[in-house]
Design an enzyme around this catalytic site. Structure first.
Site, PDB file in Angstrom:
ATOM      1  N   GLY A  12       0.785  -1.224   0.000  1.00 42.99           N
ATOM      2  CA  GLY A  12       0.000   0.000   0.000  1.00 42.99           C
ATOM      3  C   GLY A  12       0.818   1.276   0.000  1.00 42.99           C
ATOM      4  CG  ASN A  14       1.522   3.250  -5.806  1.00 38.96           C
ATOM      5  OD1 ASN A  14       1.844   4.264  -6.416  1.00 38.96           O
ATOM      6  ND2 ASN A  14       2.153   2.099  -5.967  1.00 38.96           N
ATOM      7  CG  LEU A  91      -1.084  -7.465  -7.320  1.00 42.53           C
ATOM      8  CD1 LEU A  91       0.100  -8.200  -6.743  1.00 42.53           C
ATOM      9  CD2 LEU A  91      -0.667  -6.586  -8.499  1.00 42.53           C
ATOM     10  CB  ILE A  94     -11.193  -5.074 -12.943  1.00 42.63           C
ATOM     11  CG1 ILE A  94     -10.168  -4.380 -12.043  1.00 42.63           C
ATOM     12  CG2 ILE A  94     -12.538  -4.378 -12.832  1.00 42.63           C
ATOM     13  CD1 ILE A  94     -10.463  -4.460 -10.555  1.00 42.63           C
ATOM     14  CG  ASN A 108      -3.746  -0.671 -13.053  1.00 37.04           C
ATOM     15  OD1 ASN A 108      -3.637  -0.996 -11.870  1.00 37.04           O
ATOM     16  ND2 ASN A 108      -3.020  -1.240 -14.012  1.00 37.04           N
ATOM     17  CG  HIS A 110       1.701  -1.938 -15.421  1.00 32.17           C
ATOM     18  ND1 HIS A 110       1.360  -3.179 -14.903  1.00 32.17           N
ATOM     19  CD2 HIS A 110       2.778  -2.142 -16.218  1.00 32.17           C
ATOM     20  CE1 HIS A 110       2.193  -4.087 -15.392  1.00 32.17           C
ATOM     21  NE2 HIS A 110       3.064  -3.482 -16.186  1.00 32.17           N
ATOM     22  CG  ASP A 151      -1.518  -4.175 -17.586  1.00 28.33           C
ATOM     23  OD1 ASP A 151      -2.144  -3.643 -16.644  1.00 28.33           O
ATOM     24  OD2 ASP A 151      -0.701  -5.089 -17.415  1.00 28.33           O
ATOM     25  CD  GLU A 181       4.755   2.029  -9.071  1.00 31.25           C
ATOM     26  OE1 GLU A 181       3.759   1.733  -8.393  1.00 31.25           O
ATOM     27  OE2 GLU A 181       5.674   1.224  -9.282  1.00 31.25           O
TER      28      GLU A 181
HETATM   29  C1  GAR Z   1       3.236  -1.186  -7.403  1.00 31.43           C
HETATM   30  O1  GAR Z   1       4.532  -1.184  -7.938  1.00 31.43           O
HETATM   31  C2  GAR Z   1       2.212  -1.159  -8.529  1.00 31.43           C
HETATM   32  O2  GAR Z   1       2.602  -0.393  -9.615  1.00 31.43           O
HETATM   33  C3  GAR Z   1       2.139  -2.617  -8.882  1.00 31.43           C
HETATM   34  O3  GAR Z   1       2.157  -3.282  -7.641  1.00 31.43           O
HETATM   35  C4  GAR Z   1       2.940  -2.510  -6.707  1.00 31.43           C
HETATM   36  C5  GAR Z   1       2.148  -2.332  -5.435  1.00 31.43           C
HETATM   37  O4  GAR Z   1       2.903  -1.689  -4.444  1.00 31.43           O
HETATM   38  N1  GAR Z   1       0.966  -2.905  -9.657  1.00 31.43           N
HETATM   39  C6  GAR Z   1       0.950  -3.828 -10.632  1.00 31.43           C
HETATM   40  O5  GAR Z   1       1.891  -4.530 -10.897  1.00 31.43           O
HETATM   41  C7  GAR Z   1      -0.373  -3.937 -11.386  1.00 31.43           C
HETATM   42  N2  GAR Z   1      -0.212  -4.681 -12.585  1.00 31.43           N
HETATM   43  P1  GAR Z   1       2.191  -0.930  -3.223  1.00 31.43           P
HETATM   44  O6  GAR Z   1       1.177  -1.893  -2.614  1.00 31.43           O
HETATM   45  O7  GAR Z   1       3.311  -0.661  -2.260  1.00 31.43           O
HETATM   46  O8  GAR Z   1       1.554   0.329  -3.739  1.00 31.43           O
END
Ligand code: GAR
Length: 208
Positions: A12, A14, A91, A94, A108, A110, A151, A181
């Site tokens: 989490g 992000n 992950l 949807i 989203n 990525h 994606d 990000e």
């Molecule tokens: C992030 O790097 C995000 O971009 C990726 O998962 C990570 C989650 O980190 N998402 C994907 O790969 C989606 N295809 P977080 O829980 O620390 O935000």
């Protein structure tokens, strides 16, 4: 006021970047009405609870099959009725019925420059492992609207990040988060909340 639901599977960070941006005024006109995770152990749920934001567990494991989960997940989202769904490291695919119901209102993040290193099997740390395996010198992150395909929805914003000598997947993941990000996702939310992004005929228009 843009009412958002944030969906998260793991750490989490992000989600934390969104919360920090709301605190500092980088995101305005926005309220998080719930955080949803498929993972009971997700630190993201604790981050939400610490802010008195409803933290909802929706695990596919609690349902007899994927379709039952898809129906329940979509029904829950319809009850919450957010203006925008933010997939911040979520992950789980949807459900198509949710894409139909919330078309153009799900974004989203990525961790690559789409269309490189995306699609089935490319998520989280795996993306950075494949980037290092392939030996590309530039990677980055992408914020995009989602559609029925993995994606492939309209791109809102991208930011490039340099791959450095001696990088490990973990080091590269951290750099992509810090330099791309955690900047792109809050900015996209603020731009949507303040009417600076529009989607027409599958293309994104705005100030980016
Ligand atoms: C992030 O790097 C995000 O971009 C990726 O998962 C990570 C989650 O980190 N998402 C994907 O790969 C989606 N295809 P977080 O829980 O620390 O935000």
């Amino acid at each position: 006021m843009l009412r958002i639901v944030v969906c998260v599977s793991g750490g989490g960070t992000n989600l934390q970047a969104i919360l920090d941006a709301m605190d500092s005024g980088l995101i305005t006109n926005t309220e998080i009405i719930a955080v949803i995770s498929n993972n009971a152990g997700a630190k993201a749920l604790d981050r939400a609870r610490a802010r008195n934001i409803p933290a909802i567990l929706m695990s596919p494991k609690a349902y007899p099959d994927r379709e039952a989960f898809n129906e329940a997940f979509t029904a829950r989202m319809c009850e919450l009725a957010p203006d925008l769904v933010v997939l911040a490291g979520f992950l789980v695919k949807i459900p198509v019925q949710m894409v139909e119901r919330f078309g153009g209102r799900i974004i989203n993040i990525h961790p690559s420059l789409i269309p490189s290193f995306c699609g089935v099997g490319y998520y989280g740390l795996k993306v950075h492992e494949k980037v290092l395996e392939r030996g590309v010198k530039i990677t980055g992150a992408t914020v995009h609207f989602i559609n029925e395909e993995m994606d492939e929805g309209p791109i809102i914003a991208q930011k490039a990040v340099t791959v450095e000598e001696g990088d490990t997947p973990e080091l590269l993941q951290r750099r992509v988060m810090e330099q791309a990000e955690w900047i792109l996702l809050p900015k996209a939310i603020d731009d949507i909340a303040n009417g600076r992004i529009k989607v027409k005929d599958g293309k994104v228009y705005g100030c980016l």
